[in-house]
Design an enzyme around this catalytic site. Structure first.
Site, PDB file in Angstrom:
ATOM      1  N   GLU A 261       0.858  -1.181   0.000  1.00  0.00           N
ATOM      2  CA  GLU A 261       0.000   0.000   0.000  1.00  0.00           C
ATOM      3  C   GLU A 261       0.890   1.226   0.000  1.00  0.00           C
ATOM      4  O   GLU A 261       1.683   1.443   0.914  1.00  0.00           O
ATOM      5  CB  GLU A 261      -0.942   0.044   1.176  1.00  0.00           C
ATOM      6  CG  GLU A 261      -1.879   1.225   0.940  1.00  0.00           C
ATOM      7  CD  GLU A 261      -2.894   1.439   2.007  1.00  0.00           C
ATOM      8  OE1 GLU A 261      -3.638   0.503   2.293  1.00  0.00           O
ATOM      9  OE2 GLU A 261      -2.932   2.547   2.543  1.00  0.00           O
ATOM     10  N   CYS A 295      -1.897   8.251   3.817  1.00  0.00           N
ATOM     11  CA  CYS A 295      -1.928   7.858   2.400  1.00  0.00           C
ATOM     12  C   CYS A 295      -3.267   8.167   1.762  1.00  0.00           C
ATOM     13  O   CYS A 295      -3.347   8.458   0.577  1.00  0.00           O
ATOM     14  CB  CYS A 295      -1.593   6.386   2.270  1.00  0.00           C
ATOM     15  SG  CYS A 295      -2.571   5.325   3.335  1.00  0.00           S
TER      16      CYS A 295
END
Ligand code: NAD
Length: 524
Positions: A261, A295
């Site tokens: 990720e 993120c």
């Protein structure tokens, strides 16, 4: 144009007995230690031992030995550990919130998001693990005569290489499904936030996790990352896209699986019929959670021209009212950045944009009066393609607002990026919102939310498209990536071959007939 600063009481350092208790969980000491400081104040937090090759070897050997017993432990016993850990994290939240805040510099409210994340994931995987890990009995090639069992075998030892921005959520929520699936975990938390991960291991052992099953090695990723990946059976990594490529190459060399990720340059679309006030309020959370070091956080906002001015006015008012500070309480909204390099990136992006003609609507400057790495939540307008902030991820408290003339223009602009992690769409017509969402190239799209609706729905997978990553966490995907399937097929009574004396030609004709019948019956 000021963002309110609140000078809270100086955060204290952590009690040395607690630091000692946590460091006892690290398999480290063979390499020179490093000093860790609280970003908000610069105060020293710990001398962090570092792991040598021998330490890493020992951690994997211990984990591998513990895993053999754990894989034979009934799933219901593994699940019970998750349920107890859920309760411990909630009951002891004041301790872990202090540690997360001191290590990252983030506000308490943003640290609490991490506690919530662990609770949600522990509860979810505790409730679905037995069902997901149960043997499956698919139809065999010859019904009744061919019996098939599909088993789920743990990978073995999973490496969880986690970053510093969400140190509790990202260290724990990826480890829990790996553990409940019967694996051991060797964690490599970021040095800056290692105490948080060590607290989680301590808590998990108090919840009944056998000692040795969740090991932690400490060191810079560029120094020990390869050593960890070189011994792992699967790698779970969260961090930048650049490092993600290195991890993928190293895992690829060993032909082991991985889940990555990575970064995002996430868009938020305010359509003409949006509830503007609600959009403005939630957008603030979505842009500035963890001072933008998230993120999933929003860095680009596209607003339909019909509501542009109203949205901008409300949004900017709210951003200017945010309280910056470093207190270990809920009285500040936004904390510090975590590293000097984050402050450098934010400063460079804003200064470059301003020099090329961008307008600062809120924030726009560092706040050394509050702490070494504080930067005001910043809203930019008049941003164009020649500016760094237009395309590159800032990973800080900076958002750019763009006026658009139509939904199509907003979707095209949202998709004009190599990233594809998260997006947000605001409209009162939720059916239309879902249609627009489906046209956005992102792993998660939130309609009338910023990021938490998708992220917090633990039964739904989360992950990136494009350079935002590959693989998924959360949902069944977040657990099944940690197992290999094994198919055991048992042939009964008749073999799948011509009967004695039967020619291959007759066998082919018989099977042709059989295939036709199966298709007519629409059998799988
Ligand atoms: P980075 O990739 O340099 O570091 C992230 C983590 O990876 C750190 O813990 C680091 O120690 C580790 N790492 C670095 N090189 C490694 C290697 N060769 N092997 C194993 N681990 C290694 O990123 P950064 O500069 O610390 O953070 C900023 C960038 O990282 C941002 O641009 C953002 O995209 C990304 N990031 C994303 C997330 C996320 O949640 N998706 C989290 C943190 C950082």
């Amino acid at each position: 144009m000021t963002t309110t600063a609140r000078q809270a009481a100086e955060p204290t350092a952590l009690p040395s007995a607690l630091v000692g208790q946590l460091l006892a969980h690290a398999v480290a000491g063979g390499a020179p230690s490093v000093e860790i400081h609280a970003p908000a104040t610069g105060a020293k937090l710990a001398d962090l031992p570092q792991s040598s090759t021998d330490d890493i070897e020992r951690a994997f050997a211990t984990a591998r030995a513990a895993q053999r017993d754990w894989a034979r432990t009934p799933v219901r016993e593994r699940v019970a550990v998750l349920r107890r850990l859920h309760d411990i994290v909630l009951a002891e939240q004041s301790t872990i919130l202090d540690i997360v805040q001191l290590e990252t510099g983030k506000s308490r409210a943003h640290a609490f998001d991490e506690v919530g994340d662990v609770a949600v994931n522990a509860r979810y995987y505790a409730s679905v693990a037995a069902r997901l890990l149960a043997d499956r009995k698919p139809r065999g090639v010859l019904p009744v005569l061919t019996k098939v069992d599909v088993r789920h075998r743990p990978k073995g030892v999973v490496a969880v290489i986690s970053p510093w921005n969400y140190p509790l959520a990202l260290a724990v929520s990826d480890a829990l499904p790996a553990l409940v699936a019967g694996n051991a975990v060797v964690a490599r938390p970021d040095n800056q936030t290692a105490l948080t991960a060590l607290w989680a291991i301590d808590a998990a052992e108090r919840a009944g996790l056998p000692r040795g099953l969740w090991q932690a090695v400490l060191g810079r990723g560029s120094v020990i990352g390869g050593e960890v990946i070189g011994r792992a059976d699967y790698v779970d990594y969260t961090g930048s896209s650049a490092t993600g490529r290195t991890i993928a190459q190293q895992a690829g060399q060993r032909l082991i699986g991985y889940s990555l990720e990575l970064g995002g340059k996430n868009p938020l679309l305010v359509l003409a019929d949006a509830d503007v006030s609600r959009a403005a309020r939630i957008a603030v959370r979505a842009c500035f959670a963890s001072a933008g070091q998230l993120c999933e956080s929003i860095e680009r906002i596209y607003v339909h021209q019909d509501v542009h001015d109203r949205f901008v006015a409300e949004f900017v008012d709210r951003v200017r009212a945010l309280r910056l500070g470093s207190g270990l309480d809920y009285d500040t909204d936004i904390g510090s950045l975590t590293f000097p390099r984050q402050l450098d990136t934010v400063t460079e992006h804003v200064d470059d944009a301003v020099a090329k003609g961008a307008t600062v609507l809120a924030g726009g400057k560092a706040r050394p009066d509050l702490g070494p790495y504080f930067y005001e939540p910043t809203v930019l307008a008049d941003v164009g393609p020649g500016m760094t902030v237009y395309r590159e991820e800032t990973f800080g408290p900076v958002v750019s607002i763009y006026r658009v003339g139509s939904d199509d223009e907003a979707v095209d602009a949202a998709n004009d990026t190599a990233y594809g992690l998260n997006a947000s769409v605001w409209t009162k017509d939720t059916a239309r919102g879902r249609e627009i969402a489906a046209r956005i190239d992102a792993g998660s799209v939130n309609v009338n939310e910023g990021f938490i609706a998708a992220w917090g729905s633990a039964d739904a997978p989360s992950g990136g498209l494009g350079i935002s990553g590959t693989g998924r966490r959360h949902g069944p995907e977040g657990l099944l990536k940690y197992v290999d399937t094994q198919t055991i097929a048992t042939q009964r009574v008749l073999p799948i071959a011509p009967l004695p004396g039967m020619s291959e030609h007759l066998w082919a004709k018989t099977m042709t007939l059989y295939f036709g019948v199966m298709k007519t019956l629409r059998q799988k």
